[in-house]
Scaffold this motif. Structure first.
Motif, PDB file in Angstrom:
ATOM      1  N   VAL A 150      64.527  32.354  76.837  1.00 22.92           N
ATOM      2  CA  VAL A 150      63.329  32.168  76.343  1.00 22.92           C
ATOM      3  C   VAL A 150      63.392  32.567  75.022  1.00 22.92           C
ATOM      4  N   HIS A 151      63.787  31.568  73.914  1.00 19.98           N
ATOM      5  CA  HIS A 151      63.848  31.907  72.558  1.00 19.98           C
ATOM      6  C   HIS A 151      62.472  32.087  72.011  1.00 19.98           C
ATOM      7  N   VAL A 152      62.414  32.787  70.933  1.00 18.49           N
ATOM      8  CA  VAL A 152      61.446  33.063  69.969  1.00 18.49           C
ATOM      9  C   VAL A 152      61.012  32.003  69.199  1.00 18.49           C
ATOM     10  N   LEU A 153      62.016  31.020  68.607  1.00 18.46           N
ATOM     11  CA  LEU A 153      61.811  29.961  67.757  1.00 18.46           C
ATOM     12  C   LEU A 153      62.652  28.904  68.248  1.00 18.46           C
ATOM     13  N   PRO A 154      62.552  27.723  67.670  1.00 11.50           N
ATOM     14  CA  PRO A 154      63.220  26.550  68.209  1.00 11.50           C
ATOM     15  C   PRO A 154      64.763  26.893  68.132  1.00 11.50           C
ATOM     16  N   ALA A 155      65.322  26.650  69.319  1.00 13.55           N
ATOM     17  CA  ALA A 155      66.733  27.123  69.346  1.00 13.55           C
ATOM     18  C   ALA A 155      67.553  26.194  70.326  1.00 13.55           C
ATOM     19  N   THR A 156      68.890  26.470  70.347  1.00 13.26           N
ATOM     20  CA  THR A 156      69.783  25.819  71.593  1.00 13.26           C
ATOM     21  C   THR A 156      70.996  26.827  71.642  1.00 13.26           C
ATOM     22  N   SER A 157      71.345  27.008  72.679  1.00 11.19           N
ATOM     23  CA  SER A 157      72.703  27.679  73.040  1.00 11.19           C
ATOM     24  C   SER A 157      73.545  26.698  73.490  1.00 11.19           C
ATOM     25  N   VAL A 158      74.848  26.559  72.892  1.00  9.82           N
ATOM     26  CA  VAL A 158      75.832  25.657  72.791  1.00  9.82           C
ATOM     27  C   VAL A 158      77.204  26.298  73.299  1.00  9.82           C
ATOM     28  N   SER A 159      78.271  25.504  73.616  1.00  8.92           N
ATOM     29  CA  SER A 159      79.392  26.281  74.277  1.00  8.92           C
ATOM     30  C   SER A 159      80.210  26.598  72.953  1.00  8.92           C
ATOM     31  N   TYR A 160      81.151  27.461  73.124  1.00  6.14           N
ATOM     32  CA  TYR A 160      82.138  27.938  72.071  1.00  6.14           C
ATOM     33  C   TYR A 160      82.721  26.718  71.513  1.00  6.14           C
ATOM     34  N   PHE A 161      83.428  25.704  72.543  1.00  9.32           N
ATOM     35  CA  PHE A 161      83.746  24.744  71.944  1.00  9.32           C
ATOM     36  C   PHE A 161      83.169  23.775  70.879  1.00  9.32           C
ATOM     37  N   ASP A 162      82.009  23.407  71.483  1.00  5.23           N
ATOM     38  CA  ASP A 162      81.083  22.592  70.322  1.00  5.23           C
ATOM     39  C   ASP A 162      80.748  23.489  69.445  1.00  5.23           C
ATOM     40  N   GLY A 163      80.345  24.668  69.577  1.00  4.66           N
ATOM     41  CA  GLY A 163      80.136  25.563  68.291  1.00  4.66           C
ATOM     42  C   GLY A 163      81.302  25.406  67.035  1.00  4.66           C
ATOM     43  N   LEU A 164      82.633  25.402  67.656  1.00  5.10           N
ATOM     44  CA  LEU A 164      83.622  25.343  66.652  1.00  5.10           C
ATOM     45  C   LEU A 164      83.486  24.014  65.710  1.00  5.10           C
ATOM     46  N   LYS A 165      83.137  22.670  66.672  1.00  2.00           N
ATOM     47  CA  LYS A 165      82.784  21.581  65.965  1.00  2.00           C
ATOM     48  C   LYS A 165      81.826  21.397  64.927  1.00  2.00           C
ATOM     49  N   ILE A 166      80.685  22.260  65.258  1.00  2.00           N
ATOM     50  CA  ILE A 166      79.635  22.413  64.302  1.00  2.00           C
ATOM     51  C   ILE A 166      80.136  23.336  63.076  1.00  2.00           C
ATOM     52  N   ILE A 167      80.877  24.118  63.340  1.00  2.00           N
ATOM     53  CA  ILE A 167      81.402  25.014  61.968  1.00  2.00           C
ATOM     54  C   ILE A 167      82.372  24.068  61.265  1.00  2.00           C
ATOM     55  N   ASN A 168      83.075  23.255  61.967  1.00  2.00           N
ATOM     56  CA  ASN A 168      84.129  22.486  61.141  1.00  2.00           C
ATOM     57  C   ASN A 168      83.166  21.300  60.279  1.00  2.00           C
ATOM     58  N   TYR A 169      82.019  20.915  60.873  1.00  2.00           N
ATOM     59  CA  TYR A 169      81.033  20.053  60.288  1.00  2.00           C
ATOM     60  C   TYR A 169      80.628  20.674  59.118  1.00  2.00           C
ATOM     61  N   THR A 170      80.268  22.134  58.889  1.00  2.66           N
ATOM     62  CA  THR A 170      79.436  22.683  57.883  1.00  2.66           C
ATOM     63  C   THR A 170      80.517  22.818  56.727  1.00  2.66           C
ATOM     64  N   LYS A 171      81.855  22.808  57.214  1.00  3.92           N
ATOM     65  CA  LYS A 171      82.659  22.882  56.142  1.00  3.92           C
ATOM     66  C   LYS A 171      83.212  21.556  55.712  1.00  3.92           C
ATOM     67  N   SER A 172      82.983  20.575  56.259  1.00  2.41           N
ATOM     68  CA  SER A 172      83.456  19.196  55.753  1.00  2.41           C
ATOM     69  C   SER A 172      82.637  18.396  54.692  1.00  2.41           C
ATOM     70  N   THR A 173      81.261  19.003  54.351  1.00  7.97           N
ATOM     71  CA  THR A 173      80.317  18.664  53.618  1.00  7.97           C
ATOM     72  C   THR A 173      79.722  19.570  52.746  1.00  7.97           C
ATOM     73  N   SER A 174      79.320  19.211  51.468  1.00  8.80           N
ATOM     74  CA  SER A 174      78.640  20.191  50.599  1.00  8.80           C
ATOM     75  C   SER A 174      77.129  20.383  51.040  1.00  8.80           C
ATOM     76  N   ALA A 175      76.500  19.393  51.812  1.00  8.86           N
ATOM     77  CA  ALA A 175      75.209  19.524  52.128  1.00  8.86           C
ATOM     78  C   ALA A 175      75.009  19.214  53.915  1.00  8.86           C
ATOM     79  N   PRO A 176      75.542  20.175  54.727  1.00 11.11           N
ATOM     80  CA  PRO A 176      75.124  19.977  55.980  1.00 11.11           C
ATOM     81  C   PRO A 176      73.900  20.045  56.623  1.00 11.11           C
TER      82      PRO A 176
END
Length: 456
Positions: A150-176
């Protein structure tokens, strides 16, 4: 309901008093979820219960959508209906406990679950910092087991492995950039059931001749009655329900199945009910693939035991492996307990004049240590299916081990008739561990026992 725990402990005297009260009340099945970090020996383990949990096919879906078109499904109980579909700047906030160091106002913050704050506590920190939303990635040990919070703001809990992919995306572009798409309740997960990261694993160190776990059952993101309102857990003080995960949630599921079987078969012993549950369990998920663990690897017998409980199948198992109370005495004596210790366990005076190897107990599974060479074990099955029936045996898996089963055909001419068979295990390779199943099949029934062969 019987209260046996205080604020900081579950004393054995209280547990026994609870048992006594339940017996006096005529209770047939108790759901008990009590345990500790260390498995105590039998003579000190009154009330000790080991449970195992897995996911269901229900997701309260919240999808992280990235600016590169990738999307990753997570979960959240909080499902806002007025959130904008606009892509917002995405920043990596680490464990999100030092957000003052970065600018997050109006942005979506990626947080990892490490640190001192709870999952909802991280959301509160992100909200306090002025962020618009949060993507929360699991710790590595949790893998793909995502939580409905029951989050207090819009949120989603994702898997560790999907989280790694999201981290890689933030590193792949200057404006994620990213957004979160809330899908509501979806009954779509073909991976289910998946064994949760917190589910207890074998081996059973007190008696390695007994395969543990026995069974798995639902224990992740279960909607359950809830009579208290701790801060940060519920959004409404009047709510009577919460979404909870844990082995203490799988425990009542299995106890409920046992109660149903006891109602349908009042003369069955506890061992018969356990046998029916174990030998009819499912080994495949809803996608008809082998059940997986929290890292989506195939789950072995030390992870799922006999498999995922199937109550309908358990009601009509065909054959059962029964054990009477007195059968446990030679088993306990074979574990080298003293007369005094065995007497403490069974609550009557015992002299260990006979003993059996622990794997010789008439259990619905096999856990065999072949460190000392070939071994033979006897099992006795009771016919509770069709009066006139014939079963043939099949061995599945168990590579590197030669199994000899005698007889290979079991014939029955009456209900409740008992027939015995022997299994000889002999190692043919130097492999340290092997696994598989013995399956007895008739024209109507399939009775399956898991096998784990190891070398100590």
């Amino acid at each position: 309901m019987y209260r046996v725990c205080g604020d900081d402990a579950c004393e054995e005297a209280y547990i026994l008093a609870g048992f006594d009260a339940a017996i006096e009340d005529g209770v047939d099945v108790l759901s008990i979820s009590l345990g500790g970090e260390v498995v105590p020996p039998y003579e000190e383990s009154v009330g000790y219960v080991k449970q195992y949990g897995n996911t269901t096919d229900r997701k309260i879906s919240a999808v992280a959508v990235l600016g590169n078109g990738a999307d990753y499904e997570g979960e959240s109980v909080f499902q806002p209906t007025n959130i904008s579909r606009k892509l917002l700047p995405l920043v990596n906030g680490g464990n999100c406990e030092l957000l003052a160091r970065i600018e997050v106002s109006g942005k979506i913050v990626l947080c990892d679950a490490r640190g001192n704050l709870s999952r909802t506590g991280k959301g509160q920190a992100v909200k306090n910092a002025g962020a618009a939303a949060m993507i929360l990635m699991n710790q590595k040990i949790i893998g793909y087991t995502t939580s409905d919070d029951v989050h207090v703001l819009p949120a989603t809990s994702v898997s560790y492995f999907d989280g790694l992919k999201i981290i890689n995306y933030t590193k792949s572009t200057s404006a994620p950039v990213a957004t979160i798409s809330f899908k509501g309740t979806r009954i779509v997960d073909k991976h289910a059931p998946v064994v949760a990261y917190f589910s207890s694993r074998g081996p059973y160190t007190i008696s390695t001749g007994i395969l543990n776990p026995d069974i798995i059952g639902p224990g992740v993101n279960i909607i359950a009655a809830w009579n208290k309102t701790p801060a940060g857990v519920l959004t409404s003080a009047t709510s009577a329900f919460n979404i909870i995960s844990g082995t203490s949630i799988s425990c009542p599921h299995l106890a409920g199945v046992a109660a149903l079987l006891k109602s349908a078969h009042p003369n069955w012993s506890p061992a018969a009910i356990k046998s029916a549950i174990m030998t009819t369990a499912d080994l495949v998920n809803l996608g008809n693939n082998p059940i997986q663990d929290e890292k989506l690897n195939p789950a072995d017998p030390l992870t799922i035991g006999s498999g995922h409980v199937n109550p309908s199948n358990a009601n009509d198992p065909g054959l059962i492996y029964d054990i009477q109370p007195q059968d446990y005495v030679p088993y306990l004596c074979g574990l080298n307990y003293t007369d005094e210790q065995v007497s403490t366990i069974v609550r009557r005076k015992v002299h260990c004049t006979a003993s059996i190897a622990e794997a010789e107990l008439n259990y619905p599974s096999f856990s065999v240590n072949l460190g000392s060479g070939a071994q033979t074990y006897t099992r006795t099955v009771t016919n509770v299916g069709e009066a006139n029936s014939t079963y043939t045996v099949q061995v599945i898996g168990v590579e590197g081990v030669v199994l000899s089963i005698k007889p290979t055909i079991l014939k029955f001419s009456a209900l409740n008739q008992k027939v015995s068979y022997q299994v000889t295990f002999k190692r043919s390779t130097s492999a340290d561990i092997s696994q598989g199943y013995i399956k007895w099949s008739s024209t109507k029934y399939s009775v399956r026992s898991p096998i784990l062969v190891f070398k100590l």
